[in-house]
Design an enzyme around this catalytic site. Structure first.
Site, short mmCIF file in Angstrom:
data_model
loop_
_atom_site.label_atom_id
_atom_site.label_comp_id
_atom_site.label_asym_id
_atom_site.label_seq_id
_atom_site.Cartn_x
_atom_site.Cartn_y
_atom_site.Cartn_z
N ASP A 16 92.56 15.69 -21.86
CA ASP A 16 93.47 16.30 -20.88
C ASP A 16 92.81 17.52 -20.23
OD1 ASP A 16 95.74 16.62 -19.42
OD2 ASP A 16 96.97 17.39 -21.05
N HIS A 65 87.74 14.36 -12.91
CA HIS A 65 87.62 13.09 -13.64
C HIS A 65 86.14 12.70 -13.80
CE1 HIS A 65 91.86 12.75 -13.66
NE2 HIS A 65 92.01 12.41 -12.40
N LEU A 114 79.31 2.32 -34.24
CA LEU A 114 80.55 3.03 -33.92
C LEU A 114 81.43 2.13 -33.07
CD1 LEU A 114 81.29 6.62 -33.00
CD2 LEU A 114 81.86 4.94 -31.28
#
Ligand code: FPP
Length: 251
Positions: free
Chosen positions: A31, A48, A142
């Site tokens: 955020d 972004h 991962l």
């Protein structure tokens, strides 16, 4: 995952702390992209774009620290309420990130997966996402799970519907509906238990993210805006986790 099981060369600050236990599964509510851009007098898309760079840094840090699974909230089912221009920018960024980073992600041993309903982004992006999942499906260093058009309540409702359909079809007994069967009907089935949930930018809420999965997770809210997040902040979050006493309801 314990420090001993961290991949070779993974001696980061995070794995060297006294308690040693690196969280197996970390989720992040990324955020603050918009505020980061506004503070710099830039358009939201610039935030972004920088946020995508933070994803790249964080992914590398997670691999280095020996985390098993990283789940990122990239687009919530409520994000459709943003302007058409911003939604288009976000979709474009995801496509760009996929095209630019996929080979690197694959080379690092990362397995890419999704929760939510990414098919809503249209056939072109959806095809690319599915191909990326296919290309990386045998990787085991991962697991990167990207939440796309995701909402936790919808996920739980979907799981309940699936179980109800099985009861209706006679393939499941009503008595078999319990926490374990609901857990297995969620999109997150097969992922390690969520250990740590981080939200950046100083906001203190879960915003319909992993509500079921976060039942016993440690929650960490940091003031850093997502575009400023990187290895240092990620390792600090792990160190914070390692300082917590987890009792899972016991004493
Ligand atoms: C929240 O910031 C961020 C988002 C809604 C989108 C997250 C997207 C990225 C990090 C970029 C692309 C993702 C990937 C996986 C490559 P906000 O816009 O709500 O910030 P604000 O609260 O300050 O307005």
């Amino acid at each position: 995952m314990s420090a001993e099981r961290a991949p070779e060369g993974a001696a980061s600050d995070a794995t060297e702390t006294a308690s040693g236990a690196v969280p197996k599964h970390i989720a992040i509510i990324m955020d603050g992209n918009g505020r980061w851009a506004a503070r710099k007098g830039l358009p939201r898309v610039a935030g972004h774009r920088e946020g995508a760079e933070a994803v790249r840094r964080t992914l590398k840090a997670a691999v280095k620290a020996g985390v098993e699974c990283l789940t990122l909230y990239a687009f919530s089912s409520e994000n459709w309420r943003r302007s058409e221009e911003e939604v288009t920018d976000l979709k474009g960024l995801m496509r760009f990130y996929l095209e630019r980073e996929l080979d690197e992600i694959a080379k690092e041993g990362v397995r890419l997966d999704f929760i939510g309903d990414p098919s809503a982004f249209g056939p072109e992006l959806w095809k690319k996402l599915q191909a990326a999942r296919e290309q990386t499906k045998d990787n085991d260093r991962l697991r990167l799970v990207v939440a796309l058009n995701y909402g936790s309540r919808a996920e739980i409702a979907g799981a309940a519907r699936r179980l109800a359909e099985e009861v209706q079809a006679g393939t499941r007994n009503l008595q078999d509906i319990d926490e374990a069967s609901l857990d297995l009907a969620l999109q997150s089935r097969g992922l390690p238990e969520l250990d740590l949930l981080i939200r950046t930018s100083g906001e203190i809420r879960l915003s319909n993210f992993l509500l079921w999965q976060a039942a016993y997770a440690e929650l960490l809210f940091v003031d850093t805006l997502w575009p400023d997040f990187g290895e240092e902040e990620f390792n600090a979050a792990i160190a914070d986790f390692q300082g917590r006493q987890r009792r899972f309801g016991g004493r």
